[in-house]
Design an enzyme around this catalytic site. Structure first.
Site, PDB file in Angstrom:
ATOM      1  N   ASP A  39      23.124-113.413 -36.918  1.00 43.12           N
ATOM      2  CA  ASP A  39      22.842-112.066 -37.427  1.00 43.12           C
ATOM      3  C   ASP A  39      24.091-111.194 -37.376  1.00 43.12           C
ATOM      4  O   ASP A  39      24.386-110.442 -38.303  1.00 43.12           O
ATOM      5  CB  ASP A  39      21.757-111.400 -36.573  1.00 43.12           C
ATOM      6  CG  ASP A  39      20.354-111.782 -37.029  1.00 43.12           C
ATOM      7  OD1 ASP A  39      20.242-112.435 -38.080  1.00 43.12           O
ATOM      8  OD2 ASP A  39      19.401-111.447 -36.321  1.00 43.12           O
ATOM      9  N   ALA A  40      24.801-111.287 -36.251  1.00 46.91           N
ATOM     10  CA  ALA A  40      25.981-110.435 -36.083  1.00 46.91           C
ATOM     11  C   ALA A  40      27.040-110.760 -37.122  1.00 46.91           C
ATOM     12  O   ALA A  40      27.682-109.866 -37.681  1.00 46.91           O
ATOM     13  CB  ALA A  40      26.547-110.608 -34.674  1.00 46.91           C
ATOM     14  N   ASP A  43      25.835-109.480 -40.505  1.00 46.86           N
ATOM     15  CA  ASP A  43      26.010-108.026 -40.573  1.00 46.86           C
ATOM     16  C   ASP A  43      27.473-107.648 -40.747  1.00 46.86           C
ATOM     17  O   ASP A  43      27.811-106.717 -41.490  1.00 46.86           O
ATOM     18  CB  ASP A  43      25.459-107.371 -39.308  1.00 46.86           C
ATOM     19  CG  ASP A  43      23.942-107.420 -39.243  1.00 46.86           C
ATOM     20  OD1 ASP A  43      23.306-107.591 -40.300  1.00 46.86           O
ATOM     21  OD2 ASP A  43      23.392-107.302 -38.130  1.00 46.86           O
ATOM     22  N   SER A  88      15.327-104.387 -48.279  1.00 45.06           N
ATOM     23  CA  SER A  88      15.948-104.548 -46.970  1.00 45.06           C
ATOM     24  C   SER A  88      16.410-103.183 -46.471  1.00 45.06           C
ATOM     25  O   SER A  88      16.160-102.160 -47.102  1.00 45.06           O
ATOM     26  CB  SER A  88      17.128-105.520 -47.064  1.00 45.06           C
ATOM     27  OG  SER A  88      18.069-105.059 -48.015  1.00 45.06           O
ATOM     28  N   LEU A  89      17.105-103.157 -45.338  1.00 45.02           N
ATOM     29  CA  LEU A  89      17.587-101.913 -44.757  1.00 45.02           C
ATOM     30  C   LEU A  89      19.097-101.943 -44.602  1.00 45.02           C
ATOM     31  O   LEU A  89      19.678-102.998 -44.327  1.00 45.02           O
ATOM     32  CB  LEU A  89      16.961-101.690 -43.372  1.00 45.02           C
ATOM     33  CG  LEU A  89      15.454-101.421 -43.316  1.00 45.02           C
ATOM     34  CD1 LEU A  89      14.980-101.440 -41.872  1.00 45.02           C
ATOM     35  CD2 LEU A  89      15.122-100.084 -43.969  1.00 45.02           C
ATOM     36  N   GLU A 122      11.555 -96.729 -34.410  1.00 45.21           N
ATOM     37  CA  GLU A 122      10.663 -97.809 -33.994  1.00 45.21           C
ATOM     38  C   GLU A 122      11.462 -99.088 -33.777  1.00 45.21           C
ATOM     39  O   GLU A 122      12.499 -99.292 -34.423  1.00 45.21           O
ATOM     40  CB  GLU A 122       9.595 -98.059 -35.061  1.00 45.21           C
ATOM     41  CG  GLU A 122      10.164 -98.567 -36.367  1.00 45.21           C
ATOM     42  CD  GLU A 122       9.162 -98.560 -37.513  1.00 45.21           C
ATOM     43  OE1 GLU A 122       9.171 -99.521 -38.292  1.00 45.21           O
ATOM     44  OE2 GLU A 122       8.402 -97.591 -37.641  1.00 45.21           O
ATOM     45  N   LYS A 124      12.882-102.743 -34.187  1.00 42.71           N
ATOM     46  CA  LYS A 124      13.005-103.644 -35.340  1.00 42.71           C
ATOM     47  C   LYS A 124      12.615-105.048 -34.892  1.00 42.71           C
ATOM     48  O   LYS A 124      13.373-105.722 -34.204  1.00 42.71           O
ATOM     49  CB  LYS A 124      14.432-103.626 -35.885  1.00 42.71           C
ATOM     50  CG  LYS A 124      14.617-104.465 -37.143  1.00 42.71           C
ATOM     51  CD  LYS A 124      16.044-104.341 -37.672  1.00 42.71           C
ATOM     52  CE  LYS A 124      16.226-105.129 -38.956  1.00 42.71           C
ATOM     53  NZ  LYS A 124      16.044-106.579 -38.745  1.00 42.71           N
ATOM     54  N   ASP A 126      12.026-108.924 -34.779  1.00 41.52           N
ATOM     55  CA  ASP A 126      12.746-110.068 -35.342  1.00 41.52           C
ATOM     56  C   ASP A 126      11.728-111.142 -35.707  1.00 41.52           C
ATOM     57  O   ASP A 126      11.432-112.048 -34.931  1.00 41.52           O
ATOM     58  CB  ASP A 126      13.755-110.601 -34.327  1.00 41.52           C
ATOM     59  CG  ASP A 126      14.725-111.586 -34.965  1.00 41.52           C
ATOM     60  OD1 ASP A 126      14.737-111.706 -36.206  1.00 41.52           O
ATOM     61  OD2 ASP A 126      15.470-112.244 -34.221  1.00 41.52           O
ATOM     62  N   ARG A 145       8.173-111.735 -48.147  1.00 42.32           N
ATOM     63  CA  ARG A 145       9.130-110.909 -48.892  1.00 42.32           C
ATOM     64  C   ARG A 145       9.700-111.665 -50.087  1.00 42.32           C
ATOM     65  O   ARG A 145       9.858-111.116 -51.166  1.00 42.32           O
ATOM     66  CB  ARG A 145      10.284-110.490 -47.974  1.00 42.32           C
ATOM     67  CG  ARG A 145      11.320-109.613 -48.693  1.00 42.32           C
ATOM     68  CD  ARG A 145      12.664-109.588 -47.956  1.00 42.32           C
ATOM     69  NE  ARG A 145      12.536-109.124 -46.596  1.00 42.32           N
ATOM     70  CZ  ARG A 145      12.564-107.855 -46.225  1.00 42.32           C
ATOM     71  NH1 ARG A 145      12.685-106.912 -47.133  1.00 42.32           N
ATOM     72  NH2 ARG A 145      12.478-107.521 -44.960  1.00 42.32           N
ATOM     73  N   GLU A 180       5.519-107.137 -39.807  1.00 44.90           N
ATOM     74  CA  GLU A 180       6.281-108.305 -39.368  1.00 44.90           C
ATOM     75  C   GLU A 180       5.374-109.263 -38.606  1.00 44.90           C
ATOM     76  O   GLU A 180       4.630-108.871 -37.704  1.00 44.90           O
ATOM     77  CB  GLU A 180       7.425-107.856 -38.458  1.00 44.90           C
ATOM     78  CG  GLU A 180       8.601-108.785 -38.437  1.00 44.90           C
ATOM     79  CD  GLU A 180       9.530-108.585 -39.633  1.00 44.90           C
ATOM     80  OE1 GLU A 180      10.513-109.340 -39.737  1.00 44.90           O
ATOM     81  OE2 GLU A 180       9.264-107.683 -40.463  1.00 44.90           O
ATOM     82  N   TYR A 232       4.047-101.581 -40.025  1.00 45.14           N
ATOM     83  CA  TYR A 232       4.971-100.453 -39.925  1.00 45.14           C
ATOM     84  C   TYR A 232       5.267 -99.777 -41.264  1.00 45.14           C
ATOM     85  O   TYR A 232       6.038 -98.826 -41.325  1.00 45.14           O
ATOM     86  CB  TYR A 232       6.297-100.886 -39.292  1.00 45.14           C
ATOM     87  CG  TYR A 232       7.001-102.026 -39.997  1.00 45.14           C
ATOM     88  CD1 TYR A 232       7.605-101.856 -41.238  1.00 45.14           C
ATOM     89  CD2 TYR A 232       7.073-103.284 -39.413  1.00 45.14           C
ATOM     90  CE1 TYR A 232       8.251-102.893 -41.874  1.00 45.14           C
ATOM     91  CE2 TYR A 232       7.725-104.337 -40.041  1.00 45.14           C
ATOM     92  CZ  TYR A 232       8.304-104.138 -41.273  1.00 45.14           C
ATOM     93  OH  TYR A 232       8.934-105.184 -41.904  1.00 45.14           O
ATOM     94  N   LYS A 320      21.429-101.641 -35.170  1.00 42.99           N
ATOM     95  CA  LYS A 320      21.379-102.981 -34.583  1.00 42.99           C
ATOM     96  C   LYS A 320      21.902-102.988 -33.148  1.00 42.99           C
ATOM     97  O   LYS A 320      22.797-102.225 -32.790  1.00 42.99           O
ATOM     98  CB  LYS A 320      22.204-103.955 -35.432  1.00 42.99           C
ATOM     99  CG  LYS A 320      21.793-104.028 -36.890  1.00 42.99           C
ATOM    100  CD  LYS A 320      20.379-104.530 -37.085  1.00 42.99           C
ATOM    101  CE  LYS A 320      20.260-106.012 -36.906  1.00 42.99           C
ATOM    102  NZ  LYS A 320      20.868-106.789 -38.001  1.00 42.99           N
ATOM    103  N   CYS A 425      39.939-135.114 -47.810  1.00 40.98           N
ATOM    104  CA  CYS A 425      38.501-134.925 -47.737  1.00 40.98           C
ATOM    105  C   CYS A 425      37.860-136.070 -46.965  1.00 40.98           C
ATOM    106  O   CYS A 425      38.081-137.246 -47.315  1.00 40.98           O
ATOM    107  CB  CYS A 425      37.913-134.844 -49.143  1.00 40.98           C
ATOM    108  SG  CYS A 425      36.100-134.821 -49.171  1.00 40.98           S
ATOM    109  N   CYS A 428      35.443-138.269 -49.601  1.00 48.55           N
ATOM    110  CA  CYS A 428      35.904-139.089 -50.736  1.00 48.55           C
ATOM    111  C   CYS A 428      37.378-139.435 -50.668  1.00 48.55           C
ATOM    112  O   CYS A 428      37.893-140.117 -51.559  1.00 48.55           O
ATOM    113  CB  CYS A 428      35.602-138.381 -52.053  1.00 48.55           C
ATOM    114  SG  CYS A 428      36.620-136.904 -52.351  1.00 48.55           S
ATOM    115  N   CYS A 443      38.246-129.756 -51.196  1.00 44.76           N
ATOM    116  CA  CYS A 443      38.420-131.103 -51.746  1.00 44.76           C
ATOM    117  C   CYS A 443      38.689-131.007 -53.239  1.00 44.76           C
ATOM    118  O   CYS A 443      38.034-130.248 -53.957  1.00 44.76           O
ATOM    119  CB  CYS A 443      37.149-131.921 -51.479  1.00 44.76           C
ATOM    120  SG  CYS A 443      37.088-133.473 -52.387  1.00 44.76           S
ATOM    121  N   CYS A 449      33.353-136.609 -55.585  1.00 45.35           N
ATOM    122  CA  CYS A 449      33.124-136.425 -54.152  1.00 45.35           C
ATOM    123  C   CYS A 449      31.615-136.424 -53.898  1.00 45.35           C
ATOM    124  O   CYS A 449      30.909-135.571 -54.427  1.00 45.35           O
ATOM    125  CB  CYS A 449      33.741-135.117 -53.667  1.00 45.35           C
ATOM    126  SG  CYS A 449      33.435-134.781 -51.912  1.00 45.35           S
TER     127      CYS A 449
END
Length: 701
Positions: A39-40, A43, A88-89, A122, A124, A126, A145, A180, A232, A320, A425, A428, A443, A449
């Site tokens: 997630d980090a 983001d 989304s937010l 509120e 969030k 997960d 969604r 959610e 929510y 977050k 590669c 291949c 490659c 490949c």
């Protein structure tokens, strides 16, 4: 490299890279329930993309991550069109971002700094977003969604969740409740214990467990899983729930929905941040995963006035939580080869628990990241490289695959050696080449490949491409392994080569005469294909759905597109100038398309495919809006609306709003104080009108 230091060319390349990375991440997270970055990290990529777009607005791509919501609907589920899009937010990462959010709201609404403005805050959750539609008080459908516009029909599954009401008393005739689906920590641990005892798949974290449980084709499996639901928000309504966000949530609770008890109204950014700190302190003891706090303007009339950007509401933002950290040993570095030939290093770790999840893999990005430098040679981690055997710090924020944040040099084994990134590669044995300005080594094998060929075929049959019923990623991989298909054209010659019965296919479990025939019929149905889908299906680097649509709209037909790409030369000539003149098509995308068409093996594969198809020309859209398709510029002071509101209204009517006047400008709306833009418009003979005339024009729409 810092955004402030990017040149325009570097910014264009970086936006292209971020668009590809984030599109893949959206698919992995929203459609496949199998996230491949944290997630980090996700983001951070979105934040960097937004920063670059803010500094170089003219470079914003049509397939920009800031225009995307969720991922495509998975195979196996029916589709439900959301009456109101599920968006989304935007994200905030520190206190300053929260203050900026408040200032943006006030500026848009024209509110002074001291004017009262109430928000709700509120947790969030997960989990997995779900929309529940009630008609006459009865639950009639439930949808995930999906991509924000179209979701998966999971009605039967949703009915098995104990705290989702199937009948409401006193609700509006039409009510879409959104929230959610999640799993508590205790239920998650118990589920994994049962899964392990039954020698079945265990889950990496509660979010994946909840998503995987809800998205089961067999509702009885969902029923056996301990899922819960927090409400929510809402979608379509036949009558308002209340005048405020907080009032509407209270109404949902009165109707029988579980709502989060930590939801609170706050009168200032400082109060929002204080509640954020309070929730953060309680986080470990909540018993379910949250990854931040969501702030929303409480007054629903103001929400309506603020409206939406393309993918996010202006009136809400997610603050977050920081990511979590752990130390472990790097046991190996593996190289994976993707659809575009990118060699992606993956760290294999001694398993470690990070934030309640056992992780054993981490992304290493590219060879520069391993070596301790960025793409321009500047040091990262103070120049410390990453070696097999090192103790490394892992950084994650709720997903499966984290990243390596740091290295403990003091604990490095005496025999550890710098990692030598492969120049060949591993799939291949073709040369792996790193182009100037590209952070990724790729490659050069193309369709020879195996890794690229399989991924290109999977992309070819994906939802946004040919979307052939019964021929998904799993079947493509099987057919490729069996030697039945090697290029997209081979899919359309299966019937001719194997016959209606296709004995080899019939002999496989789950296949017979009817299913084999159905597959051939489904393939034949896709021989007629819109131009934009065909272009997207080719899997050309830097060309997403939006880019493919831009090319299709500009050239109109396959013949026109093919001739132009054949004649074009990268960086020069009339065909090149025509290509890069398309709004949204930059030099990177243009060069990629031309290069693809001028590689012998790739071109032969494309020609063989098109010979099997009937490619439909692009239809021109018709609209009644008097400004649809027009390029509009606003200048001076607008007195009856803010500049942001004017722009949003114009775009909603199909106009393109730019910040500067050029020969392509159709209308200049000039308020008091208009200066050089008005003069330039006059010099160019561009139609100029005042705000009143503009409002009169669009009010006819």
């Amino acid at each position: 490299m810092a955004v402030a230091d990017l040149t325009e060319a570097q910014a264009r390349q970086e936006l292209a890279r971020l668009a590809g990375t984030l599109a893949a991440a959206n698919t992995a997270y929203h459609r496949d329930d199998d996230p491949d970055i944290s997630d980090a990290e996700y983001d951070a990529f979105k934040h960097r993309n937004a920063e670059i777009e803010a500094r170089f607005p003219a470079l914003k791509r049509k397939d920009s991550p800031s225009e995307q919501v969720g991922g495509a609907v998975a195979e196996g589920f029916g589709k439900i069109q959301h009456a109101v899009r599920m968006l989304s937010l935007g994200n905030a990462f520190d206190d300053a971002d929260v203050a900026d959010f408040d200032q943006r709201i006030r500026k848009y609404l024209g509110l002074a700094g001291g004017a009262p403005l109430t928000y709700t805050a509120e947790p969030k959750i997960d989990g997995l977003s779900l929309s529940l539609r009630y008609e006459g008080g009865a639950l009639v459908q439930a949808a995930t969604r999906g991509d924000g516009s179209v979701g998966e029909n999971v009605t039967a599954n949703a009915r098995t969740i104990a705290n989702i009401p199937t009948q409401l008393n006193g609700a509006p005739d039409v009510l879409e409740v959104r929230g959610e689906v999640y799993m508590s920590h205790a239920d998650f641990a118990a589920l994994n214990t049962r899964q392990a005892a039954a020698e079945q798949k265990t889950f990496a974290n509660p979010r994946n467990a909840a998503a995987g449980s809800l998205r089961q084709l067999d509702a009885q499996i969902t029923k056996s899983r301990p899922l819960r639901f927090f409400a929510y928000a809402w979608g379509e309504l036949s009558a308002p729930l209340a005048d405020t966000q907080s009032g509407a949530i209270s109404r949902l609770a009165a109707l029988g929905f579980a709502t989060n008890p930590l939801t609170k109204t706050c009168a200032s950014p400082q109060a929002l941040i204080a509640h954020y700190r309070d929730i953060e302190e309680q986080r470990a003891g909540l018993g379910y995963d949250i990854d931040g706090v969501v702030y929303k303007v409480d007054d629903l009339a103001l929400q309506s006035r603020l409206g939406f950007r393309s993918t996010t509401p202006r009136w809400a933002i997610a603050h977050k939580f920081p990511a979590e950290l752990a130390w472990t040993v790097l046991e190996a570095i593996d190289i994976q080869v993707g659809r575009t030939g990118a060699l992606s290093p993956v760290a294999r770790l001694r398993p470690v628990t990070v934030g309640g999840v056992v992780v054993s893999n981490a992304t290493l990005h590219n060879e520069d990241y391993i070596a301790g430098r960025d793409g321009n040679g500047a040091p990262i981690r103070e120049g410390r490289d990453v070696r097999v055997g090192d103790w490394v710090q892992i950084y994650r924020a709720g997903d499966v695959i984290p990243k390596i944040k740091d290295v403990d040099i003091a604990r490095r084994p005496a025999d550890a050696v710098p990692y030598a990134f492969p120049q060949i590669c591993p799939e291949c044995q073709s040369d792996a080449i790193r182009e100037e300005g590209d952070a990724i080594r790729r490659c050069s094998g193309g369709i020879i490949c195996p890794a690229q060929a399989v991924e290109k075929l999977k992309h070819f049959v994906s939802r946004a491409a040919f979307d052939i019923e019964g021929l998904g990623a799993k079947q493509v991989e099987q057919f490729y392994t069996d030697g039945w298909i090697a290029t997209p054209a081979d899919i359309f010659t299966l019937r001719a080569r194997f016959g209606v019965g296709m004995q080899q296919l019939k002999n496989r479990e789950g296949w017979g005469d009817k299913s084999a025939g159905n597959l051939f019929d489904a393939i034949d149905e896709k021989r007629t294909i819109p131009l934009a889908r065909l272009i997207f299906s080719l899997g050309i680097r830097h060309v997403g759905e939006s880019g493919a649509a831009l090319l299709a709209n500009h050239y109109g037909s396959w013949a026109g597109f093919e001739v132009a790409m054949t004649r074009a030369t990268v960086g020069k000539g009339a065909a090149w100038e025509d290509l890069i003149s398309i709004d949204g098509v930059g030099a990177v995308m243009a060069g990629s398309v031309i290069t693809t068409f001028q590689q012998d093996a790739e071109r032969a594969s494309i020609d063989q495919l098109v010979a099997q198809l009937d490619v439909q020309d692009t239809e021109q859209r018709v609209t009644d809006s008097p400004v649809a398709g027009k390029t509009v510029v606003f200048t001076g002071t607008l007195e009856q609306m803010t500049r942001a509101e004017a722009k949003a209204r114009a775009e909603a009517l199909g106009a393109k709003v730019l910040g500067s006047v050029s020969a392509k400008t159709d209308i200049l709306v000039a308020g008091p104080g208009a200066g050089s833009k008005a003069k330039k418009a006059t010099d160019l003979g561009i139609k100029t009108m005042d705000e009143a005339s503009w409002l009169a024009l669009i009010d006819t729409a």
